[in-house]
Design a protein around this motif. Structure first.
Motif, PDB file in Angstrom:
ATOM      1  N   VAL A  47     -24.500 -11.459  -7.582  1.00 42.03           N
ATOM      2  CA  VAL A  47     -23.674 -10.357  -7.045  1.00 42.03           C
ATOM      3  C   VAL A  47     -24.112 -10.156  -5.535  1.00 42.03           C
ATOM      4  N   LEU A  48     -23.349 -10.744  -4.503  1.00 42.94           N
ATOM      5  CA  LEU A  48     -23.617 -10.496  -2.921  1.00 42.94           C
ATOM      6  C   LEU A  48     -22.442  -9.508  -2.490  1.00 42.94           C
ATOM      7  N   PRO A  49     -22.799  -8.132  -2.476  1.00 44.85           N
ATOM      8  CA  PRO A  49     -21.885  -6.989  -1.670  1.00 44.85           C
ATOM      9  C   PRO A  49     -21.555  -7.389  -0.212  1.00 44.85           C
ATOM     10  N   PHE A  50     -20.238  -7.445  -0.166  1.00 44.43           N
ATOM     11  CA  PHE A  50     -19.585  -7.843   1.305  1.00 44.43           C
ATOM     12  C   PHE A  50     -20.552  -7.472   2.428  1.00 44.43           C
ATOM     13  N   ASP A  51     -21.141  -6.233   2.494  1.00 46.80           N
ATOM     14  CA  ASP A  51     -21.767  -5.735   3.629  1.00 46.80           C
ATOM     15  C   ASP A  51     -23.289  -6.393   3.664  1.00 46.80           C
ATOM     16  N   LYS A  52     -23.592  -7.107   2.686  1.00 46.93           N
ATOM     17  CA  LYS A  52     -24.691  -8.092   3.011  1.00 46.93           C
ATOM     18  C   LYS A  52     -24.438  -9.456   3.325  1.00 46.93           C
ATOM     19  N   ILE A  53     -23.219  -9.787   3.547  1.00 47.34           N
ATOM     20  CA  ILE A  53     -22.899 -11.365   3.835  1.00 47.34           C
ATOM     21  C   ILE A  53     -22.106 -11.248   4.966  1.00 47.34           C
ATOM     22  N   GLY A  54     -22.166 -10.293   5.670  1.00 45.56           N
ATOM     23  CA  GLY A  54     -21.476 -10.334   6.933  1.00 45.56           C
ATOM     24  C   GLY A  54     -20.385  -9.517   7.423  1.00 45.56           C
ATOM     25  N   VAL A  55     -19.828  -8.907   6.335  1.00 49.03           N
ATOM     26  CA  VAL A  55     -18.528  -7.965   6.447  1.00 49.03           C
ATOM     27  C   VAL A  55     -19.178  -6.753   6.871  1.00 49.03           C
ATOM     28  N   PRO A  56     -18.677  -5.884   7.827  1.00 44.72           N
ATOM     29  CA  PRO A  56     -19.114  -4.564   8.221  1.00 44.72           C
ATOM     30  C   PRO A  56     -19.214  -3.622   7.028  1.00 44.72           C
ATOM     31  N   SER A  57     -19.958  -2.778   6.991  1.00 45.86           N
ATOM     32  CA  SER A  57     -19.978  -1.598   5.945  1.00 45.86           C
ATOM     33  C   SER A  57     -18.811  -0.804   6.328  1.00 45.86           C
ATOM     34  N   PHE A  58     -18.280  -0.204   5.075  1.00 49.08           N
ATOM     35  CA  PHE A  58     -16.913   0.426   4.982  1.00 49.08           C
ATOM     36  C   PHE A  58     -17.127   1.497   3.842  1.00 49.08           C
ATOM     37  N   ASP A  59     -16.180   2.594   3.817  1.00 48.62           N
ATOM     38  CA  ASP A  59     -16.143   3.286   2.876  1.00 48.62           C
ATOM     39  C   ASP A  59     -15.403   2.948   1.713  1.00 48.62           C
ATOM     40  N   GLU A  60     -15.768   2.412   0.484  1.00 45.29           N
ATOM     41  CA  GLU A  60     -14.747   1.698  -0.509  1.00 45.29           C
ATOM     42  C   GLU A  60     -13.986   2.202  -0.920  1.00 45.29           C
ATOM     43  N   LEU A  61     -13.925   3.928  -1.512  1.00 43.78           N
ATOM     44  CA  LEU A  61     -13.059   4.397  -2.074  1.00 43.78           C
ATOM     45  C   LEU A  61     -12.722   5.791  -1.161  1.00 43.78           C
ATOM     46  N   VAL A  62     -11.348   6.072  -0.591  1.00 47.17           N
ATOM     47  CA  VAL A  62     -11.134   7.118   0.193  1.00 47.17           C
ATOM     48  C   VAL A  62     -10.115   7.913  -0.470  1.00 47.17           C
ATOM     49  N   LEU A  63      -9.964   9.347  -0.307  1.00 47.06           N
ATOM     50  CA  LEU A  63      -9.025  10.211  -0.627  1.00 47.06           C
ATOM     51  C   LEU A  63      -7.922  10.197   0.726  1.00 47.06           C
ATOM     52  N   LEU A  76     -14.814   9.102  -1.024  1.00 41.73           N
ATOM     53  CA  LEU A  76     -15.285   9.370  -2.396  1.00 41.73           C
ATOM     54  C   LEU A  76     -16.427   8.511  -2.961  1.00 41.73           C
ATOM     55  N   ILE A  77     -16.219   7.195  -2.677  1.00 42.79           N
ATOM     56  CA  ILE A  77     -17.390   6.240  -2.694  1.00 42.79           C
ATOM     57  C   ILE A  77     -17.775   5.771  -1.274  1.00 42.79           C
ATOM     58  N   PRO A  78     -18.872   6.054  -0.841  1.00 43.44           N
ATOM     59  CA  PRO A  78     -19.035   5.805   0.784  1.00 43.44           C
ATOM     60  C   PRO A  78     -19.668   4.435   0.771  1.00 43.44           C
ATOM     61  N   ASN A  79     -20.173   3.759  -0.381  1.00 46.27           N
ATOM     62  CA  ASN A  79     -20.705   2.579  -0.197  1.00 46.27           C
ATOM     63  C   ASN A  79     -19.870   1.384  -0.738  1.00 46.27           C
ATOM     64  N   VAL A  80     -20.234   0.165  -0.174  1.00 45.90           N
ATOM     65  CA  VAL A  80     -19.585  -0.932  -0.436  1.00 45.90           C
ATOM     66  C   VAL A  80     -19.833  -1.612  -1.816  1.00 45.90           C
ATOM     67  N   LEU A  81     -18.633  -1.630  -2.466  1.00 48.31           N
ATOM     68  CA  LEU A  81     -18.868  -2.308  -3.886  1.00 48.31           C
ATOM     69  C   LEU A  81     -18.192  -3.906  -4.294  1.00 48.31           C
ATOM     70  N   SER A  82     -17.248  -4.133  -3.146  1.00 53.20           N
ATOM     71  CA  SER A  82     -16.451  -5.291  -3.054  1.00 53.20           C
ATOM     72  C   SER A  82     -17.655  -6.429  -2.935  1.00 53.20           C
ATOM     73  N   SER A  83     -17.387  -7.418  -3.805  1.00 52.63           N
ATOM     74  CA  SER A  83     -18.558  -8.425  -3.675  1.00 52.63           C
ATOM     75  C   SER A  83     -18.095  -9.858  -3.793  1.00 52.63           C
ATOM     76  N   LEU A  84     -19.010 -10.803  -3.352  1.00 49.20           N
ATOM     77  CA  LEU A  84     -18.779 -12.390  -3.782  1.00 49.20           C
ATOM     78  C   LEU A  84     -19.912 -12.345  -5.017  1.00 49.20           C
ATOM     79  N   ILE A  85     -19.133 -12.895  -6.087  1.00 48.34           N
ATOM     80  CA  ILE A  85     -20.046 -13.001  -7.250  1.00 48.34           C
ATOM     81  C   ILE A  85     -20.166 -14.798  -7.446  1.00 48.34           C
ATOM     82  N   VAL A  86     -21.363 -15.171  -7.657  1.00 47.35           N
ATOM     83  CA  VAL A  86     -21.220 -16.586  -7.610  1.00 47.35           C
ATOM     84  C   VAL A  86     -22.172 -16.904  -9.123  1.00 47.35           C
ATOM     85  N   THR A  87     -21.749 -18.188  -9.629  1.00 47.35           N
ATOM     86  CA  THR A  87     -22.382 -18.453 -10.795  1.00 47.35           C
ATOM     87  C   THR A  87     -23.773 -19.069 -10.425  1.00 47.35           C
TER      88      THR A  87
END
Length: 338
Positions: free
Chosen positions: A213-229, A121-132
């Motif tokens: 905001v640094l999405p996971f797939d931009k900091i060394g975690v492989p890409s994945f489908d964020e939301l699936v049915l 349903l959401i094929p892009n990575v939303l999970s992130s590292l968020i730094v001040t």
């Protein structure tokens, strides 16, 4: 990713969270997965991953525009009592469909649970590292206090990211957060949060000051489908009426998600009545940040078996699953619309 939606960055305190949960009917573990409607037809249950939020806008647009009815299916959307409910209740046949995440689906399937992703349903990575602060990077984390959702997957994933940047767990201080990531970050109790969403917490924090905001797939975690049915693979093979229901529901969701993407205002109107704990302006901004993420260049719902294999391999290498597992075995594209 990793069920970080179980935490509400917008709500302060467990007592308030309990009040919100009380407004939603959790599924009865002892009850049937389908129920007769007043018209005599069967009503199927779609279990969300957490409280209604911007990620679910396409589902509620499908409801508002009667897309399920147009496909000839009755779908009741329910909120879980906990984010671990989806895999367990799908596997045991207590619910028909559920919203989950690629990592969680692979983990459940690798453990032998009867769960399979049938659409992204959401094929892009939303999970992130968020730094001040502005223009921060992973290397800036050294010496920082990092808040995380406290999940089994949180620290192994963070440790992998740190290792790729020449650091170890001892170079940072980890804090498990129980009431969401936004308020601790704003209050200065943590310097960064790990495993929160660019389209939700990222939007909230952008309204408050400077954060990277640094999405996971931009900091060394492989890409994945964020939301699936997810569905039950055994039922898909043995029950033709269930398989038909799944196929028709995906077709309805295709319409709802396309409409949400095309008209963010309509998406806001559909989700606003059920998304609690957000002010109107912030929720509208979240929806606008979310609906473009529905776009799937391979076509609605499509998933890449090679990508799922790659992610499962990474999970094994980083201790998230105990033994090698073919990620593609946890997904199928057989029920997607033509």
């Amino acid at each position: 990713m990793f069920s970080s939606r179980k935490l509400l960055g917008t709500v302060s305190g467990i007592a308030v969270l309990a009040v919100l949960l009380a407004n939603y009917a959790a599924p009865d573990p002892s009850g049937p997965h389908t129920t007769p409607s007043s018209a005599g037809t069967v009503t199927h249950t779609l279990l969300l991953d957490w409280l209604p939020n911007p990620d679910h806008s396409g589902i509620y647009v499908a409801q508002a525009e009667n897309d399920f009815q147009k496909q000839g299916v009755n779908v009741k959307v329910q909120t879980p009592s906990g984010t671990a409910d989806a895999a367990k209740m799908i596997s045991t046949g207590q619910i028909d469909l559920a919203i989950s995440y690629e990592p969680d689906t692979i983990m459940a399937a690798a453990q032998g649970m009867k769960v399979q992703a049938v659409a992204a349903l959401i094929p892009n990575v939303l999970s992130s590292l968020i730094v001040t602060g502005k223009d921060r990077s992973v290397t800036d984390l050294k010496g920082m206090t990092i808040g995380n959702p406290g999940l089994a997957t949180s620290l192994p994933t963070l440790n992998s990211v740190l290792a790729q940047n020449g650091m170890t767990e001892s170079d940072v201080k980890n804090v498990s957060l129980s009431t969401g990531g936004v308020e601790p970050l704003l209050a200065g109790k943590v310097d960064a949060i790990f495993g929160y969403y660019s389209n939700v917490e990222g939007v909230q924090l952008a309204e408050q000051g400077d954060y990277t905001v640094l999405p996971f797939d931009k900091i060394g975690v492989p890409s994945f489908d964020e939301l699936v049915l997810v569905a039950n693979p055994d039922r898909l093979q043995s029950d033709s009426s269930y398989a038909s229901f799944v196929r028709k529901t995906i077709a309805a969701l295709k319409e709802g998600f396309a409409s949400a993407n095309a008209d963010p205002d309509a998406a806001y109107d559909a989700i606003a009545p059920v998304a609690k704990g957000y002010d109107d302006t912030t929720l509208r901004n979240m929806v606008k940040a979310t609906v473009p993420e529905y776009d799937n260049p391979r076509g609605f719902g499509s998933m890449d078996p090679k990508q799922w294999d790659s992610y499962a391999q990474w999970m094994h290498q980083n201790g998230l699953i105990d033994k090698p597992y073919k990620g593609r075995d946890a997904m199928t594209t057989e029920y997607l619309p033509d």
